[in-house]
Motif scaffolding. Structure first.
Motif, mmCIF file in Angstrom:
data_model
loop_
_atom_site.group_PDB
_atom_site.id
_atom_site.type_symbol
_atom_site.label_atom_id
_atom_site.label_comp_id
_atom_site.label_asym_id
_atom_site.label_seq_id
_atom_site.Cartn_x
_atom_site.Cartn_y
_atom_site.Cartn_z
ATOM 1 N N ASN A 236 68.725 -13.773 -7.992
ATOM 2 C CA ASN A 236 68.534 -12.468 -9.005
ATOM 3 C C ASN A 236 68.055 -12.818 -10.310
ATOM 4 O OD1 ASN A 236 69.454 -10.266 -6.755
ATOM 5 N ND2 ASN A 236 71.058 -12.029 -6.816
ATOM 6 N N GLN A 237 68.863 -13.887 -10.948
ATOM 7 C CA GLN A 237 68.169 -14.068 -12.289
ATOM 8 C C GLN A 237 67.050 -15.140 -12.487
ATOM 9 O OE1 GLN A 237 72.341 -15.459 -12.582
ATOM 10 N NE2 GLN A 237 71.757 -17.179 -13.613
ATOM 11 N N LEU A 238 66.786 -15.573 -11.318
ATOM 12 C CA LEU A 238 65.442 -16.475 -11.200
ATOM 13 C C LEU A 238 64.475 -15.229 -11.357
ATOM 14 C CD1 LEU A 238 66.325 -19.469 -8.987
ATOM 15 C CD2 LEU A 238 65.809 -19.484 -11.462
ATOM 16 N N HIS A 239 64.718 -14.368 -10.356
ATOM 17 C CA HIS A 239 63.569 -13.176 -10.157
ATOM 18 C C HIS A 239 63.539 -12.752 -11.389
ATOM 19 C CE1 HIS A 239 61.301 -10.284 -7.757
ATOM 20 N NE2 HIS A 239 61.919 -9.436 -8.529
ATOM 21 N N ALA A 240 64.394 -12.366 -12.025
ATOM 22 C CA ALA A 240 64.339 -11.605 -13.392
ATOM 23 C C ALA A 240 63.492 -12.511 -14.306
ATOM 24 C CB ALA A 240 65.641 -11.365 -13.921
ATOM 25 N N ALA A 241 63.803 -13.876 -14.251
ATOM 26 C CA ALA A 241 63.158 -14.572 -15.279
ATOM 27 C C ALA A 241 61.648 -14.966 -15.191
ATOM 28 C CB ALA A 241 63.989 -15.954 -15.313
ATOM 29 N N THR A 242 61.359 -14.905 -13.833
ATOM 30 C CA THR A 242 59.865 -15.305 -13.466
ATOM 31 C C THR A 242 59.114 -14.402 -12.592
ATOM 32 O OG1 THR A 242 60.662 -16.524 -11.345
ATOM 33 C CG2 THR A 242 60.885 -17.722 -13.353
ATOM 34 N N ALA A 243 59.535 -13.463 -12.112
ATOM 35 C CA ALA A 243 58.797 -12.542 -11.292
ATOM 36 C C ALA A 243 57.744 -11.598 -12.076
ATOM 37 C CB ALA A 243 59.573 -11.477 -10.669
ATOM 38 N N GLU A 244 56.670 -11.637 -11.547
ATOM 39 C CA GLU A 244 55.395 -11.054 -12.214
ATOM 40 C C GLU A 244 55.541 -9.464 -12.010
ATOM 41 O OE1 GLU A 244 52.026 -12.690 -10.253
ATOM 42 O OE2 GLU A 244 52.145 -14.609 -11.391
ATOM 43 N N GLY A 245 54.894 -8.913 -13.136
ATOM 44 C CA GLY A 245 54.832 -7.399 -12.761
ATOM 45 C C GLY A 245 56.185 -6.719 -13.696
ATOM 46 N N LEU A 246 57.078 -7.501 -14.212
ATOM 47 C CA LEU A 246 58.165 -6.693 -14.861
ATOM 48 C C LEU A 246 57.644 -6.413 -16.296
ATOM 49 C CD1 LEU A 246 61.540 -8.956 -13.839
ATOM 50 C CD2 LEU A 246 60.293 -6.906 -12.779
ATOM 51 N N VAL A 247 58.493 -5.266 -16.757
ATOM 52 C CA VAL A 247 57.836 -4.874 -17.985
ATOM 53 C C VAL A 247 58.847 -4.816 -18.999
ATOM 54 C CG1 VAL A 247 55.941 -3.371 -16.807
ATOM 55 C CG2 VAL A 247 58.303 -2.414 -17.438
ATOM 56 N N GLY A 248 60.055 -5.318 -18.771
ATOM 57 C CA GLY A 248 61.343 -5.078 -19.656
ATOM 58 C C GLY A 248 62.115 -3.915 -19.371
ATOM 59 N N GLY A 249 63.525 -4.130 -19.400
ATOM 60 C CA GLY A 249 64.409 -3.076 -19.090
ATOM 61 C C GLY A 249 64.771 -2.860 -17.532
ATOM 62 N N GLU A 250 64.376 -3.862 -16.760
ATOM 63 C CA GLU A 250 64.675 -3.965 -15.451
ATOM 64 C C GLU A 250 66.093 -4.525 -14.929
ATOM 65 O OE1 GLU A 250 60.098 -3.935 -15.148
ATOM 66 O OE2 GLU A 250 61.700 -5.007 -16.316
ATOM 67 N N PHE A 251 66.587 -4.028 -14.056
ATOM 68 C CA PHE A 251 67.977 -4.672 -13.563
ATOM 69 C C PHE A 251 67.710 -5.330 -12.235
ATOM 70 C CE2 PHE A 251 72.946 -3.549 -13.895
ATOM 71 C CZ PHE A 251 73.245 -5.030 -13.738
ATOM 72 N N ILE A 252 68.125 -6.484 -12.304
ATOM 73 C CA ILE A 252 67.970 -6.981 -10.765
ATOM 74 C C ILE A 252 69.094 -7.436 -10.170
ATOM 75 C CG2 ILE A 252 66.586 -8.849 -9.480
ATOM 76 C CD1 ILE A 252 64.629 -6.935 -11.164
ATOM 77 N N GLY A 253 69.320 -6.926 -8.884
ATOM 78 C CA GLY A 253 70.496 -7.186 -8.299
ATOM 79 C C GLY A 253 70.256 -7.296 -6.690
ATOM 80 N N PRO A 254 71.380 -7.635 -5.751
ATOM 81 C CA PRO A 254 71.126 -7.559 -4.665
ATOM 82 C C PRO A 254 70.790 -6.233 -3.893
ATOM 83 C CG PRO A 254 72.965 -9.022 -4.926
ATOM 84 C CD PRO A 254 72.548 -8.078 -6.199
ATOM 85 N N ASP A 255 69.939 -6.147 -2.798
ATOM 86 C CA ASP A 255 69.508 -4.855 -2.264
ATOM 87 C C ASP A 255 70.493 -4.598 -1.269
ATOM 88 O OD1 ASP A 255 68.895 -6.627 -0.374
ATOM 89 O OD2 ASP A 255 66.949 -6.137 -0.090
ATOM 90 N N GLY A 256 71.844 -5.165 -1.028
ATOM 91 C CA GLY A 256 72.435 -4.703 0.427
ATOM 92 C C GLY A 256 73.710 -3.850 0.061
ATOM 93 N N PHE A 257 74.406 -3.568 0.745
ATOM 94 C CA PHE A 257 75.693 -2.556 0.499
ATOM 95 C C PHE A 257 76.554 -2.955 -0.788
ATOM 96 C CE2 PHE A 257 80.242 -1.563 1.400
ATOM 97 C CZ PHE A 257 79.876 -0.165 1.427
ATOM 98 N N ARG A 258 76.427 -1.881 -1.587
ATOM 99 C CA ARG A 258 77.317 -1.877 -2.757
ATOM 100 C C ARG A 258 76.620 -2.987 -3.559
ATOM 101 N NH1 ARG A 258 81.564 1.560 -2.963
ATOM 102 N NH2 ARG A 258 82.568 0.294 -4.795
ATOM 103 N N GLU A 259 75.629 -3.389 -3.631
ATOM 104 C CA GLU A 259 74.746 -4.626 -4.334
ATOM 105 C C GLU A 259 75.630 -5.963 -4.120
ATOM 106 O OE1 GLU A 259 73.955 -3.226 -8.203
ATOM 107 O OE2 GLU A 259 73.252 -1.077 -7.300
ATOM 108 N N MET A 260 76.259 -6.082 -3.142
ATOM 109 C CA MET A 260 77.219 -7.412 -3.288
ATOM 110 C C MET A 260 76.458 -8.564 -2.300
ATOM 111 S SD MET A 260 80.939 -5.774 -1.692
ATOM 112 C CE MET A 260 81.622 -7.320 -1.689
ATOM 113 N N ARG A 261 75.541 -8.097 -1.671
ATOM 114 C CA ARG A 261 74.869 -9.404 -0.934
ATOM 115 C C ARG A 261 73.438 -8.798 -0.845
ATOM 116 N NH1 ARG A 261 78.725 -12.220 2.696
ATOM 117 N NH2 ARG A 261 77.116 -13.314 3.467
ATOM 118 N N GLY A 262 72.415 -9.653 -0.564
ATOM 119 C CA GLY A 262 71.223 -9.283 -0.166
ATOM 120 C C GLY A 262 70.026 -9.954 -1.087
ATOM 121 N N ALA A 263 68.924 -9.608 -1.013
ATOM 122 C CA ALA A 263 67.728 -10.044 -1.697
ATOM 123 C C ALA A 263 67.515 -9.549 -2.949
ATOM 124 C CB ALA A 263 66.340 -9.880 -0.931
ATOM 125 N N PRO A 264 66.807 -10.050 -3.963
ATOM 126 C CA PRO A 264 66.732 -9.439 -5.390
ATOM 127 C C PRO A 264 65.749 -8.204 -5.183
ATOM 128 C CG PRO A 264 66.335 -11.762 -5.433
ATOM 129 C CD PRO A 264 66.452 -11.453 -3.844
#
Length: 302
Positions: A236-264
């Protein structure tokens, strides 16, 4: 992850856990990485691990005690004097649910380390961040920010201190800070993005390093049976640091149940965390406590 060759990343709390993995993976992709650690011995061992695994990687270590704002100032002043632009600042380090304590300047430990030190470090490094094309500040929060409120009436926790309540406060402060930083960077037209990340429920030593008794036992059980591994959480923090297309102000976290697990994925913070009035109040308090102001920094950069 895109190639990071030619970029400099500063990662706080890089001696273990998510910070170590962040430093290692950025170095694997070619970034020069400045690791920070409060304990030099642990930092040196982490540095040696990366150098062994990635021969030829440009990784460095400097001591940084986030419980001392004077140390933060000295660390930043040295970097500014050296003049090398900073492409990535990963505000990763943190403490979780220790007994009540105070930093060297007298701030409650979790608020002081998790929020105030990173607030001060970010503002002091803005000249170097602004000199790097496409620079980003990634502030690592927690899903527990949703349980937080800012105890303006008792910010030092002297009247009533709860380990979880003040941890949640510090993580809410991270979100308020990062989103307000994004607003101010855009208003000042500074070429730096402010992005948030949280790792979900990831098994690291953070959950058990400061806790004790029944709470430590609960954390150990949770780490074993509920948490995802740290290698998944760090994405999640690697995605926030390096993913293309982010414009600022995004919050990156897991996409699973209650944001406990999953992909960024882009997740939504607690609605109160997006309140600009609350954020401005916390910002003013943070400026007062740290002895810094954003406008003077921004004007210096123009």
């Amino acid at each position: 992850m895109p190639d990071q060759a030619g970029r400099l990343a500063v990662v706080t709390g890089a001696n273990s856990g998510l910070g170590f993995l962040t430093a290692r993976e950025l170095a694997r992709k070619g970034a020069a990485v400045l690791m920070t650690a409060r304990d030099e011995g642990r930092g040196e061992r982490a540095l040696a691990r990366i150098r062994t695994e990635l021969p030829g990687a440009e990784v460095m270590l400097r001591r940084l005690d986030l419980a001392d704002l004077d140390d933060v100032a000295a660390f930043a002043a040295r970097l500014v004097a050296e003049g090398r632009p900073v492409d990535l600042l990963i505000n990763n380090a943190g403490v979780m649910m220790p007994p009540h304590g105070l930093t060297r300047q007298g701030h409650e430990t979790q608020f002081g380390v998790n929020h105030l030190a990173h607030f001060a470090l970010t503002l002091r490094l803005l000249p170097l961040l602004s000199a790097a094309p496409g620079a980003r500040v990634v502030t690592v929060s927690s899903e527990l920010h949703r349980r937080g409120r800012i105890h303006f009436e008792d910010i030092r926790g002297e009247k009533a201190y709860g380990r979880l309540a003040f941890y949640a406060q510090s993580k809410l402060a991270n979100v308020l800070f990062a989103l307000e930083l994004d607003r101010r960077l855009k208003a000042a037209r500074l070429p730096v993005l402010s992005v948030l990340a949280h790792p979900g429920y990831s098994a690291t030593n953070l959950q058990t390093s400061a806790t004790s008794g029944a709470l430590r036992l609960f954390m150990r059980i949770g780490n074993r049976f509920l948490a995802q591994n740290a290698e998944q959480g760090v994405l999640n923090q690697l995605h926030a640091a390096t993913a293309e297309g982010l414009v600022g102000g995004e919050f990156i976290g897991p996409d699973g149940f209650r944001e406990m697990r999953g992909a960024p994925a882009i997740v939504q913070p607690l609605p109160a965390a997006t309140d600009p009035v609350l954020a401005a109040r916390l910002w003013r308090l943070s400026e007062d406590l740290a002895g810094l102001t954003f406008p003077s920094v921004a004007e210096h950069l123009r």
